[in-house]
Motif scaffolding. Structure first.
Motif, PDB file in Angstrom:
ATOM      1  N   SER A 569     140.023 -21.815  49.527  1.00 56.07           N
ATOM      2  CA  SER A 569     138.623 -21.426  49.620  1.00 56.07           C
ATOM      3  C   SER A 569     138.320 -20.975  51.047  1.00 56.07           C
ATOM      4  CB  SER A 569     137.727 -22.603  49.225  1.00 56.07           C
ATOM      5  OG  SER A 569     137.992 -23.722  50.057  1.00 56.07           O
ATOM      6  N   GLU A 570     137.094 -20.587  51.322  1.00 60.35           N
ATOM      7  CA  GLU A 570     136.710 -20.073  52.628  1.00 60.35           C
ATOM      8  C   GLU A 570     137.038 -21.087  53.721  1.00 60.35           C
ATOM      9  OE1 GLU A 570     135.465 -17.143  55.068  1.00 60.35           O
ATOM     10  OE2 GLU A 570     135.239 -16.981  52.900  1.00 60.35           O
ATOM     11  N   GLY A 571     137.961 -20.684  54.655  1.00 64.83           N
ATOM     12  CA  GLY A 571     138.296 -21.520  55.798  1.00 64.83           C
ATOM     13  C   GLY A 571     139.026 -22.811  55.458  1.00 64.83           C
ATOM     14  N   GLN A 572     139.624 -22.918  54.277  1.00 65.65           N
ATOM     15  CA  GLN A 572     140.241 -24.190  53.861  1.00 65.65           C
ATOM     16  C   GLN A 572     141.542 -24.455  54.609  1.00 65.65           C
ATOM     17  OE1 GLN A 572     141.061 -24.450  49.689  1.00 65.65           O
ATOM     18  NE2 GLN A 572     141.785 -26.573  49.787  1.00 65.65           N
ATOM     19  N   GLN A 573     141.694 -25.700  55.071  1.00 66.92           N
ATOM     20  CA  GLN A 573     142.921 -26.176  55.702  1.00 66.92           C
ATOM     21  C   GLN A 573     143.576 -27.160  54.722  1.00 66.92           C
ATOM     22  OE1 GLN A 573     143.584 -24.997  58.912  1.00 66.92           O
ATOM     23  NE2 GLN A 573     141.725 -23.777  58.724  1.00 66.92           N
ATOM     24  N   LEU A 574     144.497 -26.641  53.909  1.00 69.44           N
ATOM     25  CA  LEU A 574     145.120 -27.457  52.864  1.00 69.44           C
ATOM     26  C   LEU A 574     146.270 -28.260  53.457  1.00 69.44           C
ATOM     27  CD1 LEU A 574     145.296 -28.206  49.857  1.00 69.44           C
ATOM     28  CD2 LEU A 574     146.821 -26.250  49.548  1.00 69.44           C
ATOM     29  N   THR A 575     146.251 -29.577  53.249  1.00 72.76           N
ATOM     30  CA  THR A 575     147.307 -30.446  53.784  1.00 72.76           C
ATOM     31  C   THR A 575     147.844 -31.342  52.669  1.00 72.76           C
ATOM     32  OG1 THR A 575     145.709 -32.153  54.412  1.00 72.76           O
ATOM     33  CG2 THR A 575     146.249 -30.482  56.069  1.00 72.76           C
TER      34      THR A 575
END
Length: 865
Positions: A569-575
């Motif tokens: 999604s907008e600006g998502q930082q997936l960890t």
């Protein structure tokens, strides 16, 4: 009971039932029941119309036996037997052997994977060869193309396939590549040279000149049919689509340049366009001054993509005066125009459109070069087609962002535009082409202030403006440019990737170091590798454009690649992502044990699964019986077969999952072991015999031991030395079956036993023979017994000849004598001689004795001289 079989040697084709008739006759004096069995074949292969029979004395019955061998049974001869057992009275058993011959049925499957390859000078095909017959096939493949332009190279060059075995090989094709023009389609066929005569295909349709294997006449009907066919499609060095695109762009550019130079009124195009628009509007309603019955009709289309153009002014001029139009009209929404009411004569036609270059029919820039069209009275000339090119357009704008210097703007023709149809694009069933991947028409750098200009743009047209810069997400904006339009004020934002994906790559053995991780979304691609120390197996992908759906591909040596889709999604930082990798190949291993006294080496281990077949043999030496097969594709289910000529084959099924874990059934195992039995059996034992006069049994030497099964006979003699092994016998390497074992010794009645032997079985027999034949008696003189008298035993046939006696003995103190272990049945004569053996005193009459019988003969002497 008497049993006979209609055929003792039959030929059975696997999968096709074959029948024989068994006739049973009741030779007893009572009603008897009988059961019938078929030995040496799986019970599921055999059918009986009546498995049991009940017969009156002297009655007979026929039982029809059907034998249907499964497909895949190897060719060759094998012995089987029909067993009939009497259910009443003496429980007698009769065994009749037959020889079943499975004829050779060669069968070979051949296919190309893929069957069509598109390449340049060289192409590569996968070749799958399968022996679906019942005999070993040895041969080679041969490629044939009608044009004889392809060179074929096969790997391996030759093949040897056992029944049911599959081989995967490779075919490389090479041919001279066309330089220009269309694709070169080169069909070819594969033939098998293995010595097997295969039927030719009969032509069912007229010959096709495009098919190199089609029947071409009476002589071609005998040509063999290829076992497989393929197509090698060669792309030219310069494709037609590329040449068309280059020619189109060049024509548009040159045409636009010529028009720009030729028309001095271009600078005042806006005013001219307004005047022309008014002229077109007037033309739609103006009545022509000319009168007549002839006319023209046709279509006006865009030079760039062939689409119809509406609102183009079409003027007709008399050939002798091209300064004043004699008739005017305009194209409609479908680009169609029509001029009527013209008198007979010769005319020239001119097309004018707002933003388009002036064109005289059919494609001239001036009236001098235009084609003259002659009309007769009442003639209506239709089908005229004219292509118009727009005056070159200009596109300019600004790229917005914090760091736009060094960015590039490309003007692309979209892959889904009409002009690209049939040149580049998605094939049947493929996804639609993504924007930003079209044919590049113009390229311009972006200035430090973010401005850009694309000049001399072919128009009209629909284009993609693609802005890209390393470290930023690629932006695509579609623009529709009118003919000769000066499009300005376009704004495109260059966005730095603000998304990221972080996680760990794992396997069944733990984190995977050094794995390559690639994330792609359109032209936005990010790549990294997992850490090899500290937090081993972890990774982070930064600078990803959001929002977007990324395809993440993870690969590492020794592991199968993993592909997954990730939505940001907008600006998502997936960890915290965990990506498991399965092994790219697995290993099967184990140990084979064999019966005591035999080596565990040399056992063939065959692993088969789908199109994969691997084979090895067990080791010798310190690792005797061990085996290992590696590089097996995962995940898959495999059949493991253990075989050796002297051992009974074993088959087991195993499954290897994506992590290389091996399981049989529901339990995981680390080793695939097999304990094998002999493929043959053995019969052993000790023969004893009751001694003469005592009834005490003792080991008997020189006894003939014979095992018979149908026409097969195996014979040995019981041991005489050493004393500890006296009477022992061993019958080895006996094929499975039912045997009649007979024990015979001279002068003794034979005895028999019936045994059924299966593979690897050891049967022990301890027969006890009755006493042998003997002749006893006394020698008397009056009432007194005579001792020390010599008695000689002769066969009746040899008595009176020079032949030596069979046996010699003397009478005891009571006058008694005995000849033990006499060969019988036979006829004998006993001669009585004096104590010194020099004088014949008397002889007996002929004495007849049967096996194990005891005969008695007494002598009464008149004198001893």
């Amino acid at each position: 009971m008497r049993v006979s079989i209609s055929d003792r040697r039959i030929s059975v084709v696997p999968g096709v039932p074959t029948y024989l008739t068994v006739t049973i006759t009741n030779t007893s004096e009572v009603i008897a029941g009988y059961s019938i069995r078929f030995l040496g074949a799986d019970p599921e292969w055999v059918t009986f119309d009546t498995p049991d029979a009940r017969l009156f004395p002297d009655a007979s019955t026929d039982i029809r036996v059907g034998l249907r061998l499964p497909v895949g049974v190897p060719a060759g001869a094998r012995r089987m037997a029909v067993q009939v057992r009497e259910l009443t009275a003496e429980q007698a058993v009769a065994i009749e052997e037959i020889v079943v011959t499975v004829p050779d049925q060669p069968g070979l499957g051949l296919r190309l994977d893929p069957s069509t390859v598109t390449a340049g000078r060289r192409g590569e095909f996968g070749v799958v060869i399968e022996n679906n017959g019942n005999t070993v096939l040895v041969g080679a493949l041969r490629g044939v193309d009608a044009e004889k332009k392809i060179d074929f190279a096969f790997t391996p060059g030759q093949f040897r396939l056992a029944p049911g075995e599959t081989l995967t090989g490779r075919l490389r094709t090479k041919a001279k590549r066309p330089v220009f023009g269309a694709l070169a389609v080169r069909p070819f066929g594969l033939f098998v040279d293995d010595g097997v005569v295969r039927a030719s295909a009969e032509p069912t349709a007229p010959a096709d000149p495009a098919d190199p294997f089609a029947a071409a006449g009476p002589a071609a009907e005998e040509a063999p049919t290829p076992a497989a066919a393929g197509v090698f499609i060669q792309k030219p060095v310069f494709a037609r689509g590329l040449l068309s695109m280059i020619g189109l762009l060049l024509a548009v550019s040159v045409f636009a340049l010529v028009i720009s130079v030729a028309l001095t009124s271009v600078m005042a195009r806006s005013a001219a366009d307004r005047d022309l628009a008014l002229q077109v509007a007037q033309a739609r309603y103006a009545a022509t001054t000319a009168t007549g019955t002839a006319g023209f009709a046709g279509t006006v289309r865009l030079l760039s993509d062939g689409q119809p153009i509406a609102g183009v002014s079409v003027e007709a001029f008399d050939e002798s005066d091209t300064s004043v139009a004699v008739a005017t009209t305009a194209s409609d929404d479908q680009g169609v125009f029509a001029i009527g009411n013209l008198p007979a004569g010769t005319y020239k036609i001119r097309m004018l459109g707002a933003g388009f270059s002036e064109v005289w029919y059919p494609a001239a820039l001036t009236d001098a070069d235009a084609q003259s069209l002659t009309l007769s009275a009442g003639q209506r000339m239709t089908g005229l087609s004219v292509l118009l090119g727009g005056v070159p357009a200009t596109i300019s704008g600004t790229v917005l962002g914090t760091d736009v210097a060094g960015a590039t703007v490309q003007l692309q023709i979209p892959l889904d535009s009409p002009i690209m149809q049939g040149l580049v694009g998605a094939g049947a069933g493929d996804a639609a082409p993504e924007s930003g991947n079209g044919a590049i028409v113009r390229t311009a750098p972006v200035g430090a202030d973010g401005t850009f200009t694309l000049a001399v743009v072919p128009s009209p047209g629909v284009y993609d403006l693609v802005v890209s810069k390393m470290g930023f997400s690629t932006q695509v904006q579609r623009v529709d440019v009118a003919a000769g339009e000066n499009r300005s004020g376009i704004e495109i934002s260059l966005i730095e990737g603000d998304g990221s994906i972080a996680g760990t790559v794992t396997s069944a053995d733990g984190p995977v170091a050094g794995a390559t991780v690639i994330a792609s979304f359109g032209q936005n691609v990010a790549q990294t590798v997992t850490l090899t120390q500290d937090a081993i197996g972890t990774f982070t992908l930064r600078g990803l454009q959001t929002p977007g759906t990324f395809t993440v591909v993870v690969s590492a040596p020794g592991y199968a690649p993993a592909t997954l889709s990730v939505n940001l999604s907008e600006g998502q930082q997936l960890t915290g992502m965990s990506i498991p990798l399965g092994k790219s190949s697995g290993t099967l291993a184990g140990t084979v044990t064999t019966p005591a006294g035999t080596s565990s080496a040399g056992v063939t281990v065959t692993v088969t699964g789908g199109s994969v077949t691997r084979q090895t043999v067990t080791q010798s030496g310190s690792s005797s019986g061990a085996w290992r097969i590696s590089n097996l594709p995962l995940p898959s289910t495999y059949t493991v077969t253990f075989s050796r000529a002297d051992l009974e084959s074993q088959v087991t099924s195993v499954t290897i999952d994506a992590n290389g874990v091996v399981s049989t059934g529901s339990s995981a195992v680390t080793s695939i072991d097999a304990s094998m039995r002999m493929s043959t059996g053995r019969i052993t034992g000790t023969v004893t015999q009751a001694a003469y006069g005592t009834g005490i049994s003792q080991p008997a030497d020189n006894v003939q031991v014979t095992a018979t099964s149908g026409a097969a006979t195996f014979a040995v003699t019981s041991a005489s030395t050493p004393e500890a092994n006296r009477g022992n016998f061993v019958l080895e390497n006996l094929p499975p079956g039912t045997y009649t074992v007979t024990f015979s010794r001279k002068g003794t009645r034979s005895m028999s036993s019936i045994v059924t032997l299966v593979a690897g079985q050891h049967i022990e027999l301890t027969p006890n023979l009755v006493s042998p034949a003997s002749i006893t008696g006394r020698v008397m003189m009056g009432p007194d017994a005579v001792s020390g008298i010599e008695l000689r035993l002769y066969t009746a046939e040899q008595f009176g000849t020079a032949a030596a006696p069979v046996m010699v003995t003397r009478s005891d103190s009571g006058g008694g004598y005995a000849f033990e272990d006499v060969d019988a049945p036979a006829h004998y004569i006993i001669e009585v001689r004096s104590a010194g053996g020099s004088i014949a005193l008397t002889t007996s009459s002929a004495i007849t004795i049967a096996q194990s019988d005891s005969a008695k003969y007494d002598f009464t002497l008149e004198s001893l001289s």
